[in-house]
Structure formats: C-alpha cells, structure tokens
Design an enzyme around this catalytic site. Structure first.
Site, PDB file in Angstrom:
ATOM      1  N   LYS A 116      57.777  38.868   0.952  1.00 38.15           N
ATOM      2  CA  LYS A 116      58.358  39.777   1.945  1.00 38.15           C
ATOM      3  C   LYS A 116      59.693  39.226   2.476  1.00 38.15           C
ATOM      4  CE  LYS A 116      54.683  42.731   2.493  1.00 38.15           C
ATOM      5  NZ  LYS A 116      53.889  42.318   1.333  1.00 38.15           N
TER       6      LYS A 116
HETATM    7  C1  LIG Z   1      53.204  42.942   0.282  1.00 37.43           C
HETATM    8  C2  LIG Z   1      52.629  42.104  -0.782  1.00 37.43           C
HETATM    9  C3  LIG Z   1      52.291  42.634  -2.051  1.00 37.43           C
HETATM   10  C4  LIG Z   1      52.425  44.100  -2.392  1.00 37.43           C
HETATM   11  O1  LIG Z   1      53.757  44.525  -2.488  1.00 37.43           O
HETATM   12  P1  LIG Z   1      54.118  46.072  -2.428  1.00 37.43           P
HETATM   13  O2  LIG Z   1      55.591  46.134  -2.410  1.00 37.43           O
HETATM   14  O3  LIG Z   1      53.493  46.584  -1.152  1.00 37.43           O
HETATM   15  O4  LIG Z   1      53.536  46.730  -3.623  1.00 37.43           O
HETATM   16  C5  LIG Z   1      51.801  41.762  -3.007  1.00 37.43           C
HETATM   17  N1  LIG Z   1      51.610  40.448  -2.739  1.00 37.43           N
HETATM   18  C6  LIG Z   1      51.915  39.905  -1.544  1.00 37.43           C
HETATM   19  C7  LIG Z   1      51.659  38.451  -1.313  1.00 37.43           C
HETATM   20  C8  LIG Z   1      52.435  40.708  -0.526  1.00 37.43           C
HETATM   21  O5  LIG Z   1      52.724  40.155   0.672  1.00 37.43           O
END
Ligand SMILES: *Cc1c(COP(=O)(O)O)cnc(C)c1O
Length: 516
Positions: A116
């Site tokens: 993120k």
């Molecule tokens: C948010 C997240 C995801 C999923 O990503 P999206 O863009 O919502 O599909 C996968 N792995 C981790 C560790 C995340 O924090």
C-alpha cells in the site's frame, strides 16, 4: 498538448474534470469511478529507456504521459519526495528472481512494509498539491480530514503517507483487539502533528459502517465545513491517485527485467497478482494497454474467491457467499470495487452496462456480464483461488526450495501462478514483507495447521520477538527497521471510542479542534 480529463464509469459526470479534481473528489458524482479520457501509449523503446532513470523519474515520466494538470517541476519534486529516503532501497521495487522464469516484484520496501506504501506515499502528496492548486484557482476554500476505517494494513500506510502533509489531517479507526500486535503498535506509535488513531469497540465491520455513516451525514458535513473549515475525505483505493502509482511499477519492472537481462526486449511476460479490491491487477492491465509486453494477467484469490468465480463464469455473485477470515486478511474482500473500472474498459467504455450491473449488484447481490464482455475477460485474465492450508504449505515449500520467505498474500499468488502459468516468464506481485504476518509464517514453517493455536511460549511473544525468532531460525533477510523497533517506541494513542456515528463524529470534531 490536450489536457487528459476524467470521465466516470457510470456516465453521470457531464463535465469531465482534470486530474487534480479527480484526486480531490475520489468518487465521481453519481457513484461511478473516474477514468482518464485517454489512455496514453509508449513504444517498447520508450519503456526500456525508463530503466536508465531512477525510480522517481520513471514515475514522473508516467504521470506526465497522463497529462496531469500540474507544472512538470511540481510533478518531479513530488515524485522525488514520494520515492525518497523513506524506502529501504534506492530501487524502490526490486525484483528477486527465484529461477529463470519466476520473478518476485517486491512492493514492500516502503515505510510500513506493505505494498500500500507504493500508492500511499504518492497519493497524499498529490492530494495536498492538488488542493493547493485548486485553492489558487479559486475552486476550493477548505481543508481536509481523511477518515479511514482499517482492518490493519491500510490504516498504517495511510497514516504514514498523510503525516505532516499540508492542509490535510488524518484519523484512523481500527477494531479494538482486532488487529495483530505488530499492526496495533504500528498505528498506536504513529508520529506526526496531524494524525489521530482510535480503537473502536466492535469489529472491522462496525468501524467501516461507522465511517460510512459519518461520510453520509450531510448535516455533519455542513457543520464541519462551517465551523471548522474542513471536509471529510476517504482517499480509499478507488481514488485514481492511488491507481496511477501502481501502473508505474509494472512498466518500470518490465524495463528493469530487460535491463537486467531477465527477459528479451519485447518478449511477453505473465503477471500474477494477489487480489482483493482489484486495484493492483487493474494497474497491470493499464500497464499492458500503455504498451508493456504483458500477456496474461493471473488473478489470485484466497478462500474468498468471488473474483476467481467471476473470471471463470462471468457471474459476480455475493448473494450466498460467506465472508471468511484467512491467513491473507488484506484479500478478505467480497465487493471488489475496482472491478467496475475494468469492466468499463472491457465493454469498450459502456457506462449504461456498468450502471446496470452495479444496480444489479446492489439490488440482487449479483450480476452477470454479457457474452462479449465475458469473452474479453477470458482473453485478458486467468484466475485461481488458494485455500488457507495450501497457502501456508506454499510458504514452506518456497522457503525449502529457494530459501526465500513469502508472506501469505504473496504465497497465494505464487501458488496460483504455478497452477495457471504457461510458457511465459511470470512476474509475481509481492504485496507484503513476511514479518507483517509472522504468526502465519511461523505456522507454515513449523507445520502447524492454518487456524490452529501457536504453542503457548510462542503465542506469548510480542510480534517483534516472534519475528526475531523466525529471522534467526530461517536466516531470512533482516526484519525492516520500522517493524523491528516497534517494541521500543512509546505508545502515543490509547483512546477507545464507540463505533456509533455520534461517537465518531464527536471524536472527529475534537481532533480537528485540537489541531488549531
Ligand atoms: C491491499 C492488499 C492486497 C490486495 O490488493 P488490491 O489492490 O486490493 O487487489 C494484497 N495484499 C496485501 C498485503 C494488501 O495489503
């Protein structure tokens, strides 16, 4: 150069808006999502040339390609600070290759050790600068408070992204007792002059519903604007300003693979993404549209396999689908909000179709796409889901085979990639450092079944101590400093609030007043 304006997926925006406004608005009027009128393209040579630039300049180049309505020097300086010293490697998103054809794109070298950060270091800076530009143009007369409900990862990444940003403050709510020790300490020790963290009595759903009700309370919004000069915003993953930084790393990764001799210029790769809200995999789709030689997009789900079922059947159905907690909690999602953008694109940008399907989803908890659209979905995607035990087994298998530790989200993607891959080299998006999910990594390495209790002496360890133990046992690369030092930091936020709208609104006002 014509400006690239933003339209919406449901056809409700009558006057397309520039990038700055799309970032500030987040959601388009009428509930649709913003998409750029023009998706630009790059030649193979232009893509490969990006490898000569530092990461921040690659990102700036892509933003300029999208004609963002900001001076070029401003884009340059925002990117320089986005992808600066707060990353633990100058490569920002390095690629670790397990073998000749299996490459791991490590997206967790940022300040909170989760992918993120790739977007949430970027969006707040562009959000703040956009607000500033709109103020100068006389189109904005207030400040913002970002309100986030989190089940763990997003809240910390948002706090770290928005801390000390001008004209914006941030408050994060998490379920009291409902996050891991590491996640709790990451948030409760947060630094910054414009941040607030609340534990909420209840579960994540209570937090999310409370936040939603607060956002939808018009009278409260008016009062907050009149008395405090502040508007609430969510900066969540449907914001175009969170998607664009993700497009960058797929283009950049391909360029890097060519430069490092891992793939020949022009040869196609498959990309496998552990998917929740569909943002990360959609970003890979846009990277392909722009010209990156990507063949198949492999969509990996955990037990919450609504996306896998959709890609395999053309029907998105949550009418009778239980929500399951898994070892990969950031993919525990039933409503994948960014799928709406993907379908808009695959229908050849047909807002009527999207509005209809989203209406079906609201009213019947399911929708089915037409035959042509389903064929387009099948052309672009393959999908598979991976169970909890299979996920932990994969962590162990990859560690035993390659000496490389995967976090559970990346393990889901690795397993799905093994099941779905063809001849092409595969690039696997790795979305978290293993040390964010030490409990389940420990289970995996010690053959403790998913969901079973840890031995008492292990369960008694703090998150940091457990990570240290795992690190010693495996000789895995060091735990990132931001995670390793958490036990030594002072707890700054201890407030526990009720999850009802009145309690949240009261806390918001108290926080905003405290900033004056
Ligand atoms: C948010 C997240 C995801 C999923 O990503 P999206 O863009 O919502 O599909 C996968 N792995 C981790 C560790 C995340 O924090």
């Amino acid at each position: 150069m014509a400006e690239n304006l933003y339209i919406d997926t449901r056809g409700n925006v009558t006057e397309p808006v520039p990038f700055t406004q799309a970032v500030i608005n987040g959601l388009a009027q009428g509930g649709g999502l913003y998409v750029p009128q023009n998706v630009p393209s790059l030649t193979l040579e232009q893509i490969c040339d990006l490898a000569k630039l530092p990461y921040a300049e690659r990102a700036a180049a892509i933003y300029k390609l999208f004609d963002v309505d900001m001076p070029a020097e401003l884009v340059d300086s925002l990117m320089a600070s986005t992808y600066g010293e707060q990353w633990d490697t100058a490569d920002i998103a390095p690629i670790s290759s397990l073998d000749e054809n299996t490459h791991i794109l490590e997206l967790w070298h940022g300040p909170t050790s989760a992918f993120k950060d790739m977007a949430l270091q970027c969006l707040p800076r562009f959000f703040s600068a956009s607000a500033q530009l709109l103020r100068e143009r006389g189109q904005l007369d207030h400040e913002f408070m970002i309100l986030v409900a989190t089940s763990g990862d997003t809240g910390k990444a948002a706090l770290e992204g928005f801390k000390d940003v001008d004209g914006v403050s941030i408050g994060v709510m998490y379920p009291d007792g409902g996050v891991s020790d590491i996640q709790y300490k990451q948030m409760a020790t947060q630094r910054g002059s414009n941040v607030q963290v609340w534990a909420v009595r209840g579960n994540f759903d209570d937090c999310q519903t409370g936040a939603k009700n607060t956002f939808n309370d018009e009278a409260f919004a008016q009062k907050l604007a009149a008395e405090q000069g502040v508007a609430l915003s969510s900066a969540n993953s449907i914001n175009w300003g969170r998607l664009l930084p993700q497009v960058v790393y797929y283009i950049s990764a391909y360029a890097q693979m060519v430069a490092d001799g891992k793939v020949e210029a022009g040869a196609k790769i498959d990309v496998c993404v552990p998917t929740g809200n569909f943002g990360n995999i959609l970003a890979a789709w846009y990277a392909k549209q722009i010209g990156t030689p990507i063949d198949m997009l492999l969509c990996a789900s955990n037990t919450n396999r609504v996306l896998t079922d959709f890609i395999n059947t053309g029907t998105y159905d949550i009418s009778d689908r239980p929500f399951v907690l898994t070892p990969s909690p950031s993919m525990d999602i039933l409503v994948s909000s960014n799928l709406e953008r993907q379908l808009f694109e695959l229908t050849g940008r047909n807002p009527q179709a999207i509005a209809g399907w989203m209406n079906d989803l609201r009213e019947q908890k399911k929708f089915q796409v037409d035959k042509e659209t389903f064929a387009k979905v099948r052309e672009a995607f393959r999908a598979d889901s991976v169970g909890d035990q299979e996920c932990l087994d994969t962590v162990k298998e990859v560690f035993d085979q390659y000496g490389y530790l995967l976090d559970p989200h990346t393990a889901v993607a690795y397993r799905a990639a093994q099941n779905l891959r063809g001849e092409n080299p595969v690039l696997i998006a790795s979305t978290a450092h293993w040390a964010k999910f030490g409990n389940n990594v420990y289970r995996a390495l010690h053959n403790i079944a998913a969901g079973d209790d840890l031995p008492a002496e292990v369960a008694a360890l703090s998150g940091c101590q457990l990570n240290e133990l795992i690190q010693k046992e495996t000789n895995a690369s060091a735990v990132p400093a931001g995670l390793a030092e958490l036990d030594d930091l002072d707890i700054r936020f201890t407030q526990v609030i009720d999850g009802n709208t009145a309690a949240i609104e009261e806390s918001v006002v108290a926080f905003v007043e405290s900033l004056k």
